[in-house]
Design a protein around this motif. Structure first.
Motif, mmCIF file in Angstrom:
data_model
loop_
_atom_site.group_PDB
_atom_site.id
_atom_site.type_symbol
_atom_site.label_atom_id
_atom_site.label_comp_id
_atom_site.label_asym_id
_atom_site.label_seq_id
_atom_site.Cartn_x
_atom_site.Cartn_y
_atom_site.Cartn_z
ATOM 1 N N TYR A 193 0.829 -1.475 0.209
ATOM 2 C CA TYR A 193 -0.255 0.295 -0.140
ATOM 3 C C TYR A 193 0.710 1.114 -0.199
ATOM 4 O O TYR A 193 1.736 1.392 0.765
ATOM 5 C CB TYR A 193 -1.137 -0.235 1.325
ATOM 6 N N TYR A 213 0.316 5.612 1.576
ATOM 7 C CA TYR A 213 -0.646 6.450 1.918
ATOM 8 C C TYR A 213 0.449 7.575 1.563
ATOM 9 O O TYR A 213 1.458 7.339 2.062
ATOM 10 C CB TYR A 213 -0.950 5.883 2.928
ATOM 11 N N GLN A 266 -2.877 15.478 9.659
ATOM 12 C CA GLN A 266 -4.239 15.258 8.831
ATOM 13 C C GLN A 266 -3.779 13.625 8.891
ATOM 14 O O GLN A 266 -2.911 13.532 9.236
ATOM 15 C CB GLN A 266 -4.177 15.539 6.905
ATOM 16 N N GLY A 267 -5.089 12.880 9.026
ATOM 17 C CA GLY A 267 -4.922 11.608 8.534
ATOM 18 C C GLY A 267 -4.145 10.731 6.799
ATOM 19 O O GLY A 267 -3.719 11.429 6.635
ATOM 20 N N LEU A 268 -4.016 9.823 6.864
ATOM 21 C CA LEU A 268 -3.469 9.076 6.286
ATOM 22 C C LEU A 268 -4.784 8.493 5.122
ATOM 23 O O LEU A 268 -5.588 8.414 5.448
ATOM 24 C CB LEU A 268 -2.989 7.671 6.585
ATOM 25 N N PHE A 308 -5.270 7.005 1.168
ATOM 26 C CA PHE A 308 -4.385 5.904 1.018
ATOM 27 C C PHE A 308 -4.629 6.150 -0.773
ATOM 28 O O PHE A 308 -5.405 7.258 -1.412
ATOM 29 C CB PHE A 308 -5.852 5.124 -0.376
ATOM 30 N N LEU A 348 3.736 6.784 3.425
ATOM 31 C CA LEU A 348 3.690 5.909 3.653
ATOM 32 C C LEU A 348 3.844 5.269 2.521
ATOM 33 O O LEU A 348 2.687 4.392 2.291
ATOM 34 C CB LEU A 348 3.021 5.818 4.836
ATOM 35 N N PHE A 405 4.107 -0.720 8.612
ATOM 36 C CA PHE A 405 4.664 1.032 7.965
ATOM 37 C C PHE A 405 5.581 0.670 8.315
ATOM 38 O O PHE A 405 6.849 0.331 9.194
ATOM 39 C CB PHE A 405 3.657 1.796 8.691
ATOM 40 N N GLY A 406 6.636 1.155 7.295
ATOM 41 C CA GLY A 406 7.648 1.603 6.714
ATOM 42 C C GLY A 406 7.786 2.955 8.025
ATOM 43 O O GLY A 406 6.457 3.760 8.039
ATOM 44 N N ALA A 407 8.809 3.830 7.523
ATOM 45 C CA ALA A 407 8.943 5.087 8.120
ATOM 46 C C ALA A 407 8.071 5.703 7.696
ATOM 47 O O ALA A 407 8.704 7.095 7.789
ATOM 48 C CB ALA A 407 9.941 5.144 8.596
ATOM 49 N N PHE A 437 -7.743 -1.380 13.713
ATOM 50 C CA PHE A 437 -6.891 -1.777 14.395
ATOM 51 C C PHE A 437 -7.088 -0.057 15.023
ATOM 52 O O PHE A 437 -8.005 0.779 14.702
ATOM 53 C CB PHE A 437 -6.266 -1.785 13.314
ATOM 54 N N TYR A 495 -3.517 2.095 15.234
ATOM 55 C CA TYR A 495 -1.567 1.965 15.042
ATOM 56 C C TYR A 495 -1.469 3.367 16.558
ATOM 57 O O TYR A 495 -2.560 4.187 16.064
ATOM 58 C CB TYR A 495 -1.777 2.597 13.837
ATOM 59 N N GLN A 544 1.833 6.390 16.164
ATOM 60 C CA GLN A 544 2.388 7.263 15.217
ATOM 61 C C GLN A 544 3.651 8.135 16.912
ATOM 62 O O GLN A 544 2.840 8.966 16.728
ATOM 63 C CB GLN A 544 2.492 7.971 13.989
ATOM 64 N N GLN A 571 8.679 8.825 13.409
ATOM 65 C CA GLN A 571 8.675 6.819 13.550
ATOM 66 C C GLN A 571 7.790 6.570 13.300
ATOM 67 O O GLN A 571 6.712 7.687 12.718
ATOM 68 C CB GLN A 571 8.310 6.513 15.400
ATOM 69 N N GLY A 572 7.344 5.322 11.816
ATOM 70 C CA GLY A 572 6.339 5.157 11.864
ATOM 71 C C GLY A 572 5.203 4.662 12.363
ATOM 72 O O GLY A 572 5.014 4.291 13.219
ATOM 73 N N LEU A 573 4.004 4.195 11.228
ATOM 74 C CA LEU A 573 2.759 3.554 12.406
ATOM 75 C C LEU A 573 3.207 2.567 13.144
ATOM 76 O O LEU A 573 3.437 1.047 11.872
ATOM 77 C CB LEU A 573 1.721 3.232 11.413
ATOM 78 N N LYS A 629 -5.885 -5.181 17.516
ATOM 79 C CA LYS A 629 -6.634 -5.584 16.040
ATOM 80 C C LYS A 629 -7.748 -5.647 16.629
ATOM 81 O O LYS A 629 -7.886 -7.189 17.883
ATOM 82 C CB LYS A 629 -5.967 -5.784 15.201
ATOM 83 N N PHE A 673 -4.032 6.416 15.519
ATOM 84 C CA PHE A 673 -4.849 6.233 14.369
ATOM 85 C C PHE A 673 -5.871 5.459 15.076
ATOM 86 O O PHE A 673 -5.512 4.231 15.142
ATOM 87 C CB PHE A 673 -4.201 6.304 13.503
ATOM 88 N N ASN A 729 -8.783 -1.573 0.997
ATOM 89 C CA ASN A 729 -8.468 0.037 1.403
ATOM 90 C C ASN A 729 -8.618 0.142 2.954
ATOM 91 O O ASN A 729 -9.829 -0.459 3.083
ATOM 92 C CB ASN A 729 -9.399 1.043 0.566
ATOM 93 N N LEU A 730 -7.763 0.313 3.747
ATOM 94 C CA LEU A 730 -7.683 0.319 5.200
ATOM 95 C C LEU A 730 -7.854 1.997 5.633
ATOM 96 O O LEU A 730 -7.072 2.363 4.603
ATOM 97 C CB LEU A 730 -6.444 -0.179 5.682
ATOM 98 N N PHE A 731 -9.795 2.418 5.985
ATOM 99 C CA PHE A 731 -9.521 3.813 5.818
ATOM 100 C C PHE A 731 -9.099 3.873 7.402
ATOM 101 O O PHE A 731 -8.935 2.945 8.171
ATOM 102 C CB PHE A 731 -10.916 4.165 5.949
ATOM 103 N N PHE A 732 -8.108 4.782 7.839
ATOM 104 C CA PHE A 732 -8.286 5.818 8.871
ATOM 105 C C PHE A 732 -8.756 7.049 9.276
ATOM 106 O O PHE A 732 -8.987 7.726 8.398
ATOM 107 C CB PHE A 732 -6.566 6.144 8.770
ATOM 108 N N GLY A 733 -9.013 7.242 10.665
ATOM 109 C CA GLY A 733 -9.078 7.540 11.409
ATOM 110 C C GLY A 733 -8.570 9.332 10.718
ATOM 111 O O GLY A 733 -7.160 8.335 10.630
ATOM 112 N N THR A 734 -8.691 10.219 11.597
ATOM 113 C CA THR A 734 -7.532 11.489 11.596
ATOM 114 C C THR A 734 -6.869 11.807 12.273
ATOM 115 O O THR A 734 -5.884 12.288 12.425
ATOM 116 C CB THR A 734 -8.258 12.812 11.020
#
Lengths: 116, 113
Positions: free
Chosen positions: A33, A35, A41-43, A45, A91, A107-109, B34, B36, B38, B42-44, B49, B90, B100-105
């Motif tokens: 994926y 993102y 903001q959020g992520l 897609f 991301l 996820f990557g960094a 899920f 996550y 951050q 750093q990454g998520l 889950k 998140f 698609n994984l939908f994320f909150g803000t």
């Protein structure tokens, strides 16, 4: 590899230039994926690859954005003629769909892109 | 439309206090959900889950979340917050077969001494 690797970690470019961002997923993960995370903001897609299937490009914001995945592994996200609004952290994530049918993403960094 | 919503943009708690971060989902069927985290720069990282079964799920770092179908919620909780928990959190979800994984803000957590 042990984790999702992204490069470059930081990229500063001038408006109008093209940029390429690279993602090396976890070995054996069939799904990949991209993102975008803008400041505050959020992520968002962008695109999804699963095995040899046609990618889901439904999140790409314009035709300046494209991505490919070679050999089912490494992916490159290309942004042509960059604009200032493209500035964000990009991301990459990969996943191995579990037996329960869920996509657990690693996820990557991220690659931070700044367009001047 | 399928989505997850995090109504709180920013929460501040004292170290040692309890924490609850809210997440509401909007899906036709029970989604996969899920949380996550951050941390700065750093990454998520996946905290926990929910797929099915027990509605209370345990995660890493002492976090738990409870799936409540009647409230369409999947709130994250921790009984005692540590300064190192300061981060962006998140909530995310997807339905069976969806790509698609939908994320909150996101909710930014600040921990004060």
């Amino acid at each position: 590899g042990a984790g999702v690797s992204q490069s470059p970690s930081n990229k500063v470019t001038e408006k109008g230039k093209d940029v390429e961002l690279r993602c090396d997923p976890i070995s054996g993960h069939t799904a990949l994926y991209w993102y975008r995370q803008s400041l505050g903001q959020g992520l968002e897609f962008l695109i999804y690859f699963q095995g040899n299937s046609a990618p889901d490009k439904s999140g790409l914001p314009s035709d300046r954005f494209s991505a490919e995945r070679t050999g089912g592994s490494v992916s490159t996200l290309t942004i042509q003629r960059t604009q200032q609004e493209d500035s964000a952290v990009y991301l990459c994530a990969s996943s191995r769909v579990t037996g329960a049918g869920a996509n657990v993403l690693t996820f990557g960094a991220g690659s931070r892109l700044t367009v001047l | 439309a399928q989505s997850v919503t995090q109504p709180d943009i920013h929460i501040t708690v004292s170290e040692g206090a309890s924490l609850e971060l809210r997440c509401n989902y909007s899906y036709g069927a029970t989604p996969y959900l899920f949380w996550y985290v951050q941390s700065p720069g750093q990454g998520l990282q996946l905290l926990l889950k929910y797929f099915s079964g027990d509605t209370l799920v345990q995660g890493i770092k002492g976090f738990e979340a409870e799936f409540k179908r009647s409230q369409s919620s999947f709130n994250l909780r921790k009984p005692s917050v540590h300064w190192s928990d300061a981060a962006e959190y998140f909530c995310a979800g997807h339905q069976t077969g969806a790509n698609n994984l939908f994320f909150g803000t996101g909710t930014r957590l600040t921990v004060i001494p």
